[in-house]
Motif scaffolding. Structure first.
Motif, PDB file in Angstrom:
ATOM      1  N   ARG A 101      15.767  -0.279   1.146  1.00 54.90           N
ATOM      2  CA  ARG A 101      14.405  -0.678   0.804  1.00 54.90           C
ATOM      3  C   ARG A 101      14.016  -0.118  -0.555  1.00 54.90           C
ATOM      4  NH1 ARG A 101      11.003  -1.288   6.378  1.00 54.90           N
ATOM      5  NH2 ARG A 101      12.595  -2.544   7.397  1.00 54.90           N
ATOM      6  N   LEU A 102      12.908  -0.600  -1.055  1.00 55.82           N
ATOM      7  CA  LEU A 102      12.451  -0.205  -2.386  1.00 55.82           C
ATOM      8  C   LEU A 102      12.196   1.292  -2.489  1.00 55.82           C
ATOM      9  CD1 LEU A 102       9.103   0.397  -2.432  1.00 55.82           C
ATOM     10  CD2 LEU A 102       9.115  -2.023  -1.885  1.00 55.82           C
ATOM     11  N   LYS A 103      12.201   1.766  -3.696  1.00 59.54           N
ATOM     12  CA  LYS A 103      11.860   3.159  -4.017  1.00 59.54           C
ATOM     13  C   LYS A 103      10.434   3.141  -4.569  1.00 59.54           C
ATOM     14  CE  LYS A 103      16.271   5.073  -4.124  1.00 59.54           C
ATOM     15  NZ  LYS A 103      16.624   5.045  -2.751  1.00 59.54           N
ATOM     16  N   MET A 104       9.507   3.681  -3.798  1.00 64.75           N
ATOM     17  CA  MET A 104       8.085   3.607  -4.153  1.00 64.75           C
ATOM     18  C   MET A 104       7.813   4.152  -5.553  1.00 64.75           C
ATOM     19  SD  MET A 104       5.122   2.533  -3.174  1.00 64.75           S
ATOM     20  CE  MET A 104       5.251   2.297  -1.410  1.00 64.75           C
ATOM     21  N   GLY A 105       8.413   5.275  -5.884  1.00 66.01           N
ATOM     22  CA  GLY A 105       8.183   5.882  -7.196  1.00 66.01           C
ATOM     23  C   GLY A 105       8.659   5.022  -8.350  1.00 66.01           C
ATOM     24  N   LYS A 106       9.639   4.173  -8.079  1.00 63.50           N
ATOM     25  CA  LYS A 106      10.178   3.290  -9.117  1.00 63.50           C
ATOM     26  C   LYS A 106       9.376   1.989  -9.213  1.00 63.50           C
ATOM     27  CE  LYS A 106      14.690   1.732 -10.681  1.00 63.50           C
ATOM     28  NZ  LYS A 106      16.104   1.677 -10.372  1.00 63.50           N
ATOM     29  N   VAL A 107       9.008   1.436  -8.068  1.00 62.52           N
ATOM     30  CA  VAL A 107       8.312   0.142  -8.031  1.00 62.52           C
ATOM     31  C   VAL A 107       6.815   0.296  -8.316  1.00 62.52           C
ATOM     32  CG1 VAL A 107       7.762  -1.841  -6.559  1.00 62.52           C
ATOM     33  CG2 VAL A 107      10.033  -0.807  -6.443  1.00 62.52           C
ATOM     34  N   GLN A 108       6.235   1.394  -7.822  1.00 64.96           N
ATOM     35  CA  GLN A 108       4.801   1.647  -8.027  1.00 64.96           C
ATOM     36  C   GLN A 108       4.607   3.079  -8.533  1.00 64.96           C
ATOM     37  OE1 GLN A 108       1.890  -0.362  -7.541  1.00 64.96           O
ATOM     38  NE2 GLN A 108       3.510  -1.878  -7.738  1.00 64.96           N
ATOM     39  N   PRO A 109       5.030   3.354  -9.757  1.00 66.53           N
ATOM     40  CA  PRO A 109       4.970   4.729 -10.265  1.00 66.53           C
ATOM     41  C   PRO A 109       3.554   5.311 -10.308  1.00 66.53           C
ATOM     42  CG  PRO A 109       5.584   3.203 -12.017  1.00 66.53           C
ATOM     43  CD  PRO A 109       5.595   2.422 -10.748  1.00 66.53           C
ATOM     44  N   ALA A 110       2.552   4.498 -10.590  1.00 66.74           N
ATOM     45  CA  ALA A 110       1.179   5.015 -10.650  1.00 66.74           C
ATOM     46  C   ALA A 110       0.701   5.435  -9.255  1.00 66.74           C
ATOM     47  CB  ALA A 110       0.237   3.976 -11.249  1.00 66.74           C
ATOM     48  N   ALA A 111       1.038   4.650  -8.255  1.00 68.37           N
ATOM     49  CA  ALA A 111       0.661   4.995  -6.879  1.00 68.37           C
ATOM     50  C   ALA A 111       1.381   6.267  -6.438  1.00 68.37           C
ATOM     51  CB  ALA A 111       0.998   3.845  -5.934  1.00 68.37           C
ATOM     52  N   TYR A 112       2.649   6.356  -6.773  1.00 64.48           N
ATOM     53  CA  TYR A 112       3.437   7.532  -6.405  1.00 64.48           C
ATOM     54  C   TYR A 112       2.893   8.771  -7.118  1.00 64.48           C
ATOM     55  CZ  TYR A 112       7.574   9.828  -4.525  1.00 64.48           C
ATOM     56  OH  TYR A 112       8.412  10.637  -3.812  1.00 64.48           O
ATOM     57  N   LYS A 113       2.508   8.607  -8.377  1.00 64.97           N
ATOM     58  CA  LYS A 113       1.942   9.715  -9.142  1.00 64.97           C
ATOM     59  C   LYS A 113       0.617  10.163  -8.506  1.00 64.97           C
ATOM     60  CE  LYS A 113       0.625  11.021 -13.830  1.00 64.97           C
ATOM     61  NZ  LYS A 113       0.487  10.592 -15.216  1.00 64.97           N
ATOM     62  N   ALA A 114      -0.164   9.235  -8.032  1.00 62.65           N
ATOM     63  CA  ALA A 114      -1.430   9.568  -7.374  1.00 62.65           C
ATOM     64  C   ALA A 114      -1.177  10.346  -6.080  1.00 62.65           C
ATOM     65  CB  ALA A 114      -2.231   8.301  -7.094  1.00 62.65           C
ATOM     66  N   MET A 115      -0.170   9.932  -5.324  1.00 64.56           N
ATOM     67  CA  MET A 115       0.190  10.660  -4.105  1.00 64.56           C
ATOM     68  C   MET A 115       0.676  12.063  -4.448  1.00 64.56           C
ATOM     69  SD  MET A 115      -0.454   9.144  -1.241  1.00 64.56           S
ATOM     70  CE  MET A 115       0.515  10.249  -0.226  1.00 64.56           C
ATOM     71  N   ASP A 116       1.483  12.175  -5.499  1.00 65.04           N
ATOM     72  CA  ASP A 116       1.951  13.492  -5.943  1.00 65.04           C
ATOM     73  C   ASP A 116       0.773  14.383  -6.340  1.00 65.04           C
ATOM     74  OD1 ASP A 116       4.683  13.502  -5.510  1.00 65.04           O
ATOM     75  OD2 ASP A 116       5.178  12.764  -7.517  1.00 65.04           O
ATOM     76  N   ALA A 117      -0.228  13.808  -6.975  1.00 65.80           N
ATOM     77  CA  ALA A 117      -1.407  14.579  -7.382  1.00 65.80           C
ATOM     78  C   ALA A 117      -2.176  15.066  -6.150  1.00 65.80           C
ATOM     79  CB  ALA A 117      -2.311  13.741  -8.278  1.00 65.80           C
ATOM     80  N   LEU A 118      -2.298  14.211  -5.154  1.00 71.55           N
ATOM     81  CA  LEU A 118      -2.955  14.604  -3.911  1.00 71.55           C
ATOM     82  C   LEU A 118      -2.161  15.722  -3.231  1.00 71.55           C
ATOM     83  CD1 LEU A 118      -5.324  14.093  -2.052  1.00 71.55           C
ATOM     84  CD2 LEU A 118      -4.012  12.240  -0.988  1.00 71.55           C
ATOM     85  N   ASP A 119      -0.851  15.589  -3.225  1.00 73.76           N
ATOM     86  CA  ASP A 119       0.014  16.625  -2.670  1.00 73.76           C
ATOM     87  C   ASP A 119      -0.155  17.943  -3.425  1.00 73.76           C
ATOM     88  OD1 ASP A 119       1.599  16.724  -0.424  1.00 73.76           O
ATOM     89  OD2 ASP A 119       3.439  16.175  -1.457  1.00 73.76           O
ATOM     90  N   ALA A 120      -0.238  17.882  -4.730  1.00 76.60           N
ATOM     91  CA  ALA A 120      -0.424  19.095  -5.536  1.00 76.60           C
ATOM     92  C   ALA A 120      -1.762  19.747  -5.209  1.00 76.60           C
ATOM     93  CB  ALA A 120      -0.333  18.770  -7.025  1.00 76.60           C
ATOM     94  N   TYR A 121      -2.793  18.930  -5.017  1.00 81.13           N
ATOM     95  CA  TYR A 121      -4.109  19.466  -4.651  1.00 81.13           C
ATOM     96  C   TYR A 121      -4.015  20.243  -3.342  1.00 81.13           C
ATOM     97  CZ  TYR A 121      -8.523  19.701  -2.262  1.00 81.13           C
ATOM     98  OH  TYR A 121      -9.591  20.170  -1.528  1.00 81.13           O
TER      99      TYR A 121
END
Length: 147
Positions: A4-24
């Motif tokens: 299946r697709l790699k979210m960070g590759k297909v939707q990098p902005a969404a993945y970056k937003a999730m990473d930011a939430l995780d960092a918070y």
């Protein structure tokens, strides 16, 4: 099965937003071990093998014992193993993760605010919300544990 697709590759902005939430949530006032216990329990409920493995590994790295990790799924029957605060975290995690049942009950909410205060209660809720989002990504994309 086709990969299946790699979210960070297909939707990098969404993945970056999730990473930011995780960092918070990683930088919240909630104890790191408690964060991992929350993540393990939510991931168990959601059937996310990838996340159960990841967060169990992370919990061991910061000092959690395998025995306690093994008992997270049966915490109600192992109450003498977990502190009152940890049991409350599990209860909150279950009620929020299984939101379709009734959500965070008034009784558990009030106990959380009394125990942790409003600020930490809000942070705990965000940890639960975040791990549930990651679980849905991992289960939806059929991610496998990295053994």
């Amino acid at each position: 099965m086709k990969a299946r697709l790699k979210m960070g590759k297909v939707q990098p902005a969404a993945y970056k937003a999730m990473d930011a939430l995780d960092a918070y949530v990683d930088n919240s006032d909630i104890d790191k071990l408690h964060q991992e216990l929350i993540r393990i329990r939510a991931s168990q409920i959601n059937g996310c093998a990838y996340c159960v493995h990841l967060h169990s590994t992370d919990a061991r790295k910061i000092g959690e014992t395998e025995e306690r990790i093994f008992l997270v799924s049966a915490w109600r029957e192992a109450q003498d193993i977990f502190t009152d605060e940890e049991q409350l975290l599990f209860e909150m995690t279950e009620e929020i993760t299984l939101i379709h049942k009734h959500g965070l009950s008034d009784a558990v909410y009030e106990k959380a605010v009394t125990t942790f205060g409003e600020e930490k209660t809000a942070q705990i809720i965000m940890i639960i919300v975040t791990v549930n989002a990651w679980n849905r990504i991992a289960v939806g994309l059929k991610l496998k544990p990295q053994l």
